[in-house]
Enzyme design. Structure first.
Site, PDB file in Angstrom:
ATOM      1  N   ARG A 136      12.802  17.894 -36.371  1.00 31.15           N
ATOM      2  CA  ARG A 136      13.146  19.221 -35.851  1.00 31.15           C
ATOM      3  C   ARG A 136      13.898  20.057 -36.890  1.00 31.15           C
ATOM      4  O   ARG A 136      13.722  21.271 -36.957  1.00 31.15           O
ATOM      5  CB  ARG A 136      13.915  19.097 -34.540  1.00 31.15           C
ATOM      6  CG  ARG A 136      12.968  18.731 -33.375  1.00 31.15           C
ATOM      7  CD  ARG A 136      13.723  18.372 -32.146  1.00 31.15           C
ATOM      8  NE  ARG A 136      12.877  18.218 -30.971  1.00 31.15           N
ATOM      9  CZ  ARG A 136      13.217  17.456 -29.940  1.00 31.15           C
ATOM     10  NH1 ARG A 136      14.354  16.780 -29.944  1.00 31.15           N
ATOM     11  NH2 ARG A 136      12.421  17.372 -28.897  1.00 31.15           N
ATOM     12  N   HIS A 176       8.102  16.478 -28.746  1.00 28.83           N
ATOM     13  CA  HIS A 176       8.748  15.933 -27.548  1.00 28.83           C
ATOM     14  C   HIS A 176       8.704  14.414 -27.669  1.00 28.83           C
ATOM     15  O   HIS A 176       7.735  13.863 -28.193  1.00 28.83           O
ATOM     16  CB  HIS A 176       7.999  16.357 -26.270  1.00 28.83           C
ATOM     17  CG  HIS A 176       8.383  15.540 -25.069  1.00 28.83           C
ATOM     18  ND1 HIS A 176       9.499  15.815 -24.317  1.00 28.83           N
ATOM     19  CD2 HIS A 176       7.830  14.414 -24.529  1.00 28.83           C
ATOM     20  CE1 HIS A 176       9.610  14.915 -23.354  1.00 28.83           C
ATOM     21  NE2 HIS A 176       8.602  14.053 -23.456  1.00 28.83           N
ATOM     22  N   ARG A 196      13.546   9.249 -30.945  1.00 27.83           N
ATOM     23  CA  ARG A 196      14.501  10.344 -30.727  1.00 27.83           C
ATOM     24  C   ARG A 196      15.380  10.574 -31.965  1.00 27.83           C
ATOM     25  O   ARG A 196      15.734  11.699 -32.286  1.00 27.83           O
ATOM     26  CB  ARG A 196      15.330  10.073 -29.472  1.00 27.83           C
ATOM     27  CG  ARG A 196      14.448  10.162 -28.222  1.00 27.83           C
ATOM     28  CD  ARG A 196      15.196   9.931 -26.951  1.00 27.83           C
ATOM     29  NE  ARG A 196      16.092  11.020 -26.618  1.00 27.83           N
ATOM     30  CZ  ARG A 196      15.718  12.187 -26.112  1.00 27.83           C
ATOM     31  NH1 ARG A 196      14.443  12.425 -25.902  1.00 27.83           N
ATOM     32  NH2 ARG A 196      16.604  13.110 -25.819  1.00 27.83           N
ATOM     33  N   TYR A 233       6.469  18.518 -16.932  1.00 21.97           N
ATOM     34  CA  TYR A 233       7.871  18.932 -17.067  1.00 21.97           C
ATOM     35  C   TYR A 233       8.524  19.221 -15.715  1.00 21.97           C
ATOM     36  O   TYR A 233       9.521  19.942 -15.658  1.00 21.97           O
ATOM     37  CB  TYR A 233       7.965  20.163 -17.971  1.00 21.97           C
ATOM     38  CG  TYR A 233       7.906  19.834 -19.456  1.00 21.97           C
ATOM     39  CD1 TYR A 233       8.892  19.065 -20.069  1.00 21.97           C
ATOM     40  CD2 TYR A 233       6.870  20.306 -20.257  1.00 21.97           C
ATOM     41  CE1 TYR A 233       8.855  18.772 -21.423  1.00 21.97           C
ATOM     42  CE2 TYR A 233       6.826  20.024 -21.620  1.00 21.97           C
ATOM     43  CZ  TYR A 233       7.821  19.257 -22.194  1.00 21.97           C
ATOM     44  OH  TYR A 233       7.794  18.966 -23.535  1.00 21.97           O
ATOM     45  N   GLU A 263       5.387   8.738 -18.684  1.00 18.45           N
ATOM     46  CA  GLU A 263       4.773   9.778 -19.519  1.00 18.45           C
ATOM     47  C   GLU A 263       3.504   9.259 -20.209  1.00 18.45           C
ATOM     48  O   GLU A 263       2.534   9.993 -20.363  1.00 18.45           O
ATOM     49  CB  GLU A 263       5.786  10.284 -20.559  1.00 18.45           C
ATOM     50  CG  GLU A 263       6.911  11.074 -19.906  1.00 18.45           C
ATOM     51  CD  GLU A 263       7.897  11.669 -20.906  1.00 18.45           C
ATOM     52  OE1 GLU A 263       7.751  11.454 -22.126  1.00 18.45           O
ATOM     53  OE2 GLU A 263       8.819  12.370 -20.447  1.00 18.45           O
ATOM     54  N   ASN A 306      10.166  23.613 -30.621  1.00 18.67           N
ATOM     55  CA  ASN A 306      10.943  22.583 -31.334  1.00 18.67           C
ATOM     56  C   ASN A 306      10.090  21.413 -31.819  1.00 18.67           C
ATOM     57  O   ASN A 306      10.562  20.294 -31.965  1.00 18.67           O
ATOM     58  CB  ASN A 306      12.148  22.124 -30.504  1.00 18.67           C
ATOM     59  CG  ASN A 306      11.764  21.386 -29.244  1.00 18.67           C
ATOM     60  OD1 ASN A 306      10.602  21.390 -28.860  1.00 18.67           O
ATOM     61  ND2 ASN A 306      12.726  20.742 -28.610  1.00 18.67           N
ATOM     62  N   LYS A 317       3.987  19.498 -30.574  1.00 17.55           N
ATOM     63  CA  LYS A 317       3.834  20.710 -29.765  1.00 17.55           C
ATOM     64  C   LYS A 317       3.000  21.789 -30.480  1.00 17.55           C
ATOM     65  O   LYS A 317       2.757  21.689 -31.689  1.00 17.55           O
ATOM     66  CB  LYS A 317       5.230  21.238 -29.412  1.00 17.55           C
ATOM     67  CG  LYS A 317       6.044  20.280 -28.539  1.00 17.55           C
ATOM     68  CD  LYS A 317       7.337  20.930 -28.067  1.00 17.55           C
ATOM     69  CE  LYS A 317       8.146  19.992 -27.190  1.00 17.55           C
ATOM     70  NZ  LYS A 317       9.336  20.647 -26.613  1.00 17.55           N
TER      71      LYS A 317
HETATM   72  P1  CMP Z   1      11.481  18.572 -24.756  1.00 18.46           P
HETATM   73  O1  CMP Z   1      11.991  17.345 -25.381  1.00 18.46           O
HETATM   74  O2  CMP Z   1      10.015  18.796 -24.802  1.00 18.46           O
HETATM   75  O3  CMP Z   1      11.963  18.627 -23.224  1.00 18.46           O
HETATM   76  C1  CMP Z   1      12.090  19.825 -22.520  1.00 18.46           C
HETATM   77  C2  CMP Z   1      12.029  21.032 -23.393  1.00 18.46           C
HETATM   78  O4  CMP Z   1      12.577  22.225 -22.884  1.00 18.46           O
HETATM   79  C3  CMP Z   1      12.846  20.779 -24.653  1.00 18.46           C
HETATM   80  O5  CMP Z   1      12.202  19.825 -25.463  1.00 18.46           O
HETATM   81  C4  CMP Z   1      12.958  22.184 -25.235  1.00 18.46           C
HETATM   82  O6  CMP Z   1      11.867  22.515 -26.069  1.00 18.46           O
HETATM   83  C5  CMP Z   1      12.889  23.073 -23.989  1.00 18.46           C
HETATM   84  N1  CMP Z   1      14.143  23.783 -23.748  1.00 18.46           N
HETATM   85  C6  CMP Z   1      14.312  25.117 -23.760  1.00 18.46           C
HETATM   86  N2  CMP Z   1      15.587  25.453 -23.489  1.00 18.46           N
HETATM   87  C7  CMP Z   1      16.258  24.285 -23.315  1.00 18.46           C
HETATM   88  C8  CMP Z   1      17.623  23.962 -23.028  1.00 18.46           C
HETATM   89  N3  CMP Z   1      18.554  24.909 -22.853  1.00 18.46           N
HETATM   90  N4  CMP Z   1      17.956  22.651 -22.916  1.00 18.46           N
HETATM   91  C9  CMP Z   1      17.024  21.683 -23.057  1.00 18.46           C
HETATM   92  N5  CMP Z   1      15.718  21.936 -23.328  1.00 18.46           N
HETATM   93  C10 CMP Z   1      15.347  23.214 -23.465  1.00 18.46           C
END
Ligand code: CMP
Length: 144
Positions: free
Chosen positions: A104, A117, A87, A51, A128, A114, A11
């Site tokens: 992370r 992804h 993951r 998303y 994806e 974070n 990211k």
């Molecule tokens: P990602 O794995 O990219 O998938 C969706 C993203 O939303 C997640 O990582 C986070 O960076 C972001 N996000 C922000 N707030 C939340 C939350 N409360 N729960 C899950 N994802 C969140």
């Protein structure tokens, strides 16, 4: 155990921190291979579509704004149980809950910024990967 492919996104926060190489090394040291990769600056439309599943969540607008705040590295990773393995290497979505030694834990600042992804299921991984890559941009170790 099955060989799988999964989608990884490094990211904007991690790209800005100049840790693309360190993150890719984590994948490689854990048995995953990069079989497709490119730097992209996502448009608002692309980020919204990618998303879409989170459209109704309160963090959606912030997530789209963050993912379009700078370039990202999208990659296809391949290896044994690649979806789960990726993951595990990434750690929990919220870096405050991420285990020691995960990406992370080491590189992420917040649940929004974070660092990475990764696809959360084999089915989502296929969708994806197809979202970002054409067939001739992926070089599976199984075929070369
Ligand atoms: P990602 O794995 O990219 O998938 C969706 C993203 O939303 C997640 O990582 C986070 O960076 C972001 N996000 C922000 N707030 C939340 C939350 N409360 N729960 C899950 N994802 C969140």
């Amino acid at each position: 155990m099955a060989i799988q492919q999964t989608l990884s996104i490094i990211k904007p926060d991690a790209v800005k921190k100049n840790v693309i190489g360190e993150i890719l090394t984590r994948f490689e040291k854990n048995g995953l291979s990069v079989i497709g990769s490119k730097l992209l600056f996502l448009s608002k439309e692309q980020a919204e579509k990618f998303y879409e599943i989170h459209k109704e969540r309160p963090f959606y607008a912030e997530l789209v704004a963050f993912m379009t705040s700078g370039p990202v590295l999208v990659s296809v990773l391949e290896g044994e149980e690649a979806v789960a393995k990726n993951r595990e290497i990434m750690g929990a979505t919220n870096p405050a809950e991420a285990a020691e030694g995960t990406i992370r834990k080491d590189f992420a600042e917040s649940i929004d910024a974070n660092a990475v992804h990764g696809s959360d299921s084999h089915e989502n991984a296929i969708n994806e990967i197809l979202f970002f890559f054409k067939e001739d941009e992926i070089f599976s170790k199984l075929e070369v």
